[in-house]
Design a protein around this motif. Structure first.
Motif, PDB file in Angstrom:
ATOM      1  N   ARG A 189     -23.517  -3.610  74.912  1.00 32.04           N
ATOM      2  CA  ARG A 189     -22.401  -2.829  74.364  1.00 32.04           C
ATOM      3  C   ARG A 189     -21.796  -1.932  75.438  1.00 32.04           C
ATOM      4  O   ARG A 189     -22.475  -1.558  76.389  1.00 32.04           O
ATOM      5  CB  ARG A 189     -22.901  -1.952  73.206  1.00 32.04           C
ATOM      6  CG  ARG A 189     -23.089  -2.726  71.927  1.00 32.04           C
ATOM      7  CD  ARG A 189     -23.748  -1.848  70.864  1.00 32.04           C
ATOM      8  NE  ARG A 189     -24.009  -2.621  69.651  1.00 32.04           N
ATOM      9  CZ  ARG A 189     -23.088  -2.836  68.718  1.00 32.04           C
ATOM     10  NH1 ARG A 189     -21.878  -2.336  68.839  1.00 32.04           N
ATOM     11  NH2 ARG A 189     -23.385  -3.545  67.645  1.00 32.04           N
ATOM     12  N   CYS A 190     -20.555  -1.615  75.242  1.00 32.61           N
ATOM     13  CA  CYS A 190     -19.871  -0.701  76.155  1.00 32.61           C
ATOM     14  C   CYS A 190     -20.530   0.671  76.050  1.00 32.61           C
ATOM     15  O   CYS A 190     -20.648   1.205  74.944  1.00 32.61           O
ATOM     16  CB  CYS A 190     -18.396  -0.631  75.772  1.00 32.61           C
ATOM     17  SG  CYS A 190     -17.496   0.648  76.677  1.00 32.61           S
ATOM     18  N   PRO A 191     -20.964   1.236  77.169  1.00 30.65           N
ATOM     19  CA  PRO A 191     -21.610   2.544  77.113  1.00 30.65           C
ATOM     20  C   PRO A 191     -20.637   3.677  76.795  1.00 30.65           C
ATOM     21  O   PRO A 191     -21.051   4.780  76.469  1.00 30.65           O
ATOM     22  CB  PRO A 191     -22.204   2.704  78.520  1.00 30.65           C
ATOM     23  CG  PRO A 191     -21.383   1.832  79.387  1.00 30.65           C
ATOM     24  CD  PRO A 191     -20.888   0.699  78.538  1.00 30.65           C
ATOM     25  N   PHE A 192     -19.374   3.395  76.888  1.00 27.45           N
ATOM     26  CA  PHE A 192     -18.360   4.439  76.662  1.00 27.45           C
ATOM     27  C   PHE A 192     -17.913   4.509  75.198  1.00 27.45           C
ATOM     28  O   PHE A 192     -17.759   5.585  74.641  1.00 27.45           O
ATOM     29  CB  PHE A 192     -17.143   4.209  77.563  1.00 27.45           C
ATOM     30  CG  PHE A 192     -17.506   4.058  79.019  1.00 27.45           C
ATOM     31  CD1 PHE A 192     -17.865   5.186  79.762  1.00 27.45           C
ATOM     32  CD2 PHE A 192     -17.525   2.815  79.629  1.00 27.45           C
ATOM     33  CE1 PHE A 192     -18.219   5.054  81.102  1.00 27.45           C
ATOM     34  CE2 PHE A 192     -17.880   2.683  80.961  1.00 27.45           C
ATOM     35  CZ  PHE A 192     -18.236   3.806  81.714  1.00 27.45           C
ATOM     36  N   CYS A 193     -17.684   3.324  74.605  1.00 22.97           N
ATOM     37  CA  CYS A 193     -17.153   3.343  73.236  1.00 22.97           C
ATOM     38  C   CYS A 193     -18.029   2.546  72.262  1.00 22.97           C
ATOM     39  O   CYS A 193     -17.805   2.602  71.058  1.00 22.97           O
ATOM     40  CB  CYS A 193     -15.729   2.826  73.208  1.00 22.97           C
ATOM     41  SG  CYS A 193     -15.598   1.071  73.561  1.00 22.97           S
ATOM     42  N   VAL A 206     -14.893  -5.334  82.104  1.00 19.68           N
ATOM     43  CA  VAL A 206     -14.013  -4.254  81.669  1.00 19.68           C
ATOM     44  C   VAL A 206     -13.939  -4.301  80.148  1.00 19.68           C
ATOM     45  O   VAL A 206     -13.658  -5.345  79.561  1.00 19.68           O
ATOM     46  CB  VAL A 206     -12.607  -4.402  82.301  1.00 19.68           C
ATOM     47  CG1 VAL A 206     -11.672  -3.302  81.799  1.00 19.68           C
ATOM     48  CG2 VAL A 206     -12.713  -4.369  83.811  1.00 19.68           C
ATOM     49  N   CYS A 207     -14.232  -3.176  79.541  1.00 20.28           N
ATOM     50  CA  CYS A 207     -14.193  -3.098  78.079  1.00 20.28           C
ATOM     51  C   CYS A 207     -12.783  -3.364  77.583  1.00 20.28           C
ATOM     52  O   CYS A 207     -11.810  -2.797  78.090  1.00 20.28           O
ATOM     53  CB  CYS A 207     -14.666  -1.715  77.627  1.00 20.28           C
ATOM     54  SG  CYS A 207     -14.529  -1.495  75.844  1.00 20.28           S
ATOM     55  N   ALA A 208     -12.695  -4.244  76.610  1.00 20.99           N
ATOM     56  CA  ALA A 208     -11.396  -4.600  76.059  1.00 20.99           C
ATOM     57  C   ALA A 208     -10.814  -3.469  75.227  1.00 20.99           C
ATOM     58  O   ALA A 208      -9.602  -3.419  75.011  1.00 20.99           O
ATOM     59  CB  ALA A 208     -11.531  -5.865  75.214  1.00 20.99           C
TER      60      ALA A 208
HETATM   61 ZN   LIG Z   1     -15.410   0.650  75.702  1.00 27.16          ZN
END
Ligand SMILES: [Zn+2]
Length: 120
Positions: free
Chosen positions: A23-27, A9-11
């Motif tokens: 890397r987080c694909p969302f942010c 889970v992205c912090a």
């Molecule tokens: Zn993220």
């Protein structure tokens, strides 16, 4: 079996993504498990330290209780000594009084203990 893949889970954005991604694909926040572990380790250390302080507190509380008990015992001992001393003192005074009464009685009978003593 996609479920076996480790998800993280992205912090930053709380988005869930595969651990294999760097890397987080969302942010785009870089996944740093080492940093997280270090952070968790620090938290664990802080927690352990806090627990240690709590135990120290309990220990000092017990020590404080022991000191209080010692003071109470000391006070009891002092009171006992005073009471016993008072009893002894009053007993002594009582004996002195009875000795004086005996002396007076002997004097009345014409016998002086002081004369006996001076005669020796
Ligand atoms: Zn993220």
């Amino acid at each position: 079996m996609e479920n076996t893949k480790k998800m993280i889970v992205c912090a930053t954005c709380a988005g869930e993504y595969e651990a294999s991604l760097v890397r987080c694909p969302f942010c785009g926040t870089a996944y740093a498990p080492a940093e997280e572990e270090e952070y968790m380790g620090q938290m664990d250390g802080i927690r352990k330290e806090l627990e240690g302080h709590k135990q120290d507190g309990n220990k000092s509380l017990k020590k404080g209780l022991g000191t209080t008990m010692r003071i109470v015992l000391l006070l009891i001992a002092v009171i006992l000594l005073l009471v016993l001393g008072g009893l002894w003192f009053s007993g002594n005074r009582e004996r002195n009084r009875s000795d004086r009464r005996k002396e007076e009685f002997l004097l009345n009978q014409g016998i002086s203990t002081q004369q006996e003593e001076s005669a020796q």
